[in-house]
Design a protein around this motif. Sequence first.
Motif, mmCIF file in Angstrom:
data_model
loop_
_atom_site.group_PDB
_atom_site.id
_atom_site.type_symbol
_atom_site.label_atom_id
_atom_site.label_comp_id
_atom_site.label_asym_id
_atom_site.label_seq_id
_atom_site.Cartn_x
_atom_site.Cartn_y
_atom_site.Cartn_z
ATOM 1 N N GLY A 125 0.817 -1.213 0.000
ATOM 2 C CA GLY A 125 0.000 0.000 0.000
ATOM 3 C C GLY A 125 0.851 1.264 0.000
ATOM 4 N N SER A 185 2.931 1.687 -3.355
ATOM 5 C CA SER A 185 2.036 1.973 -4.485
ATOM 6 C C SER A 185 1.508 3.397 -4.387
ATOM 7 N N SER A 208 -0.641 -5.661 2.807
ATOM 8 C CA SER A 208 -1.608 -4.825 2.089
ATOM 9 C C SER A 208 -2.578 -5.591 1.202
ATOM 10 N N THR A 218 -4.796 -0.938 -3.219
ATOM 11 C CA THR A 218 -3.386 -1.007 -3.624
ATOM 12 C C THR A 218 -3.288 -1.204 -5.134
ATOM 13 N N GLN A 275 -1.698 1.321 -8.058
ATOM 14 C CA GLN A 275 -0.733 0.857 -9.065
ATOM 15 C C GLN A 275 -1.234 1.210 -10.468
#
Length: 286
Positions: A21, A24, A52, A160, A164
């Motif tokens: 997390g 990212s 995460s 997350t 990304q």
Amino acid sequence: MTDASGAPIERVDTVVVGAGGLGSATAWQLARRGTGVVLLEKFGFGHKRGASHDTSRILRRSYHTPGYVALANEAYDDWALLERDSGERLVTTTGGLDLFPPGSLIAAIDYTTSMAARGVEFEELTGAEVEARWSALSLPEGTRALYQADTSIVPAGRSTATMQRLARENDARLYDAAPVTALIDRGDNGVEVVVGGALASTYRRFLARRVVLTADAWTNDLLAHLGTSLPLTVTREQVTYFAPSAPERFGADRLPVWIWMDDPSFYGFPTYDEAGNADYPVSWLV
Ligand SMILES: Cc1cc2nc3c(=O)[nH]c(=O)nc-3n(C[C@H](O)[C@H](O)[C@H](O)COP(=O)(O)OP(=O)(O)OC[C@H]3O[C@@H](n4cnc5c(N)ncnc54)[C@H](O)[C@@H]3O)c2cc1C
């Protein structure tokens, strides 16, 4: 540029190590501001060995120091930005109860003074008032509670992955199966980041102006290369899913997130995303 063996070294502005997390989020935020970012993850994206993945995390303003409450207030703004940028709904507001049994080892006054210092509204309730308001909860005699209406649930793994995606859309480059095996201080030239694993033949080394280390439980493995360490203790956090015998009493619209403020401290969520396990009916708890 090449190293002494002729292997390529790529110059980048920032390398972020670890795509949980925090890594990212860092990659997304830097890329969003136009910084050249490479994010390197040792395992596969979304793997289950870090902190995460999984479904639910608490987002709350109720913390024990004014500094923490201030950070939490900023986190709410960040989640709102993430929802706006991604077009996804990520925050489910349920309200939150901090439950203090008689003689609890965690002091309620730290929470009330910290929230008051940062202008966060909350209610102080008796156990009887809690039980009258939320029928799923049954508390030991003398328990007192703080209720904060903004407490919410956010999805760990999905958020997350969303950060990304946004990092990539802002031109960050993300690689998994890319374990960083060494960090070498190159002085004014920056930090050399050595990557082993599947990418070794293509991207063996980066020379970064800045490195952000978001390796969590693995942090000290990498800091050792820089001759330093942090006083970290790695613990395993156990999550259990319970199947409610009366689901209508445990929905996110009927039950707040709650935290038991004693030692041991533990917390619970209303029904959210994944189904519970019928072997562990939640009625055992109430
Ligand atoms: C069960 C559980 C419940 C939690 N509940 C809450 C909650 O309710 N509210 C809350 O605010 N927080 C909660 N937390 C804490 C929160 O989830 C974590 O603080 C957060 O997810 C940490 O993210 P991270 O990116 O630092 O770590 P991680 O997600 O562990 O990511 C670190 C990454 O670094 C990678 N990495 C490590 N070494 C290298 C290397 N050499 N090269 C490349 N990559 C590397 C790892 O593979 C990993 O993917 C909870 C945590 C757990 C485990």
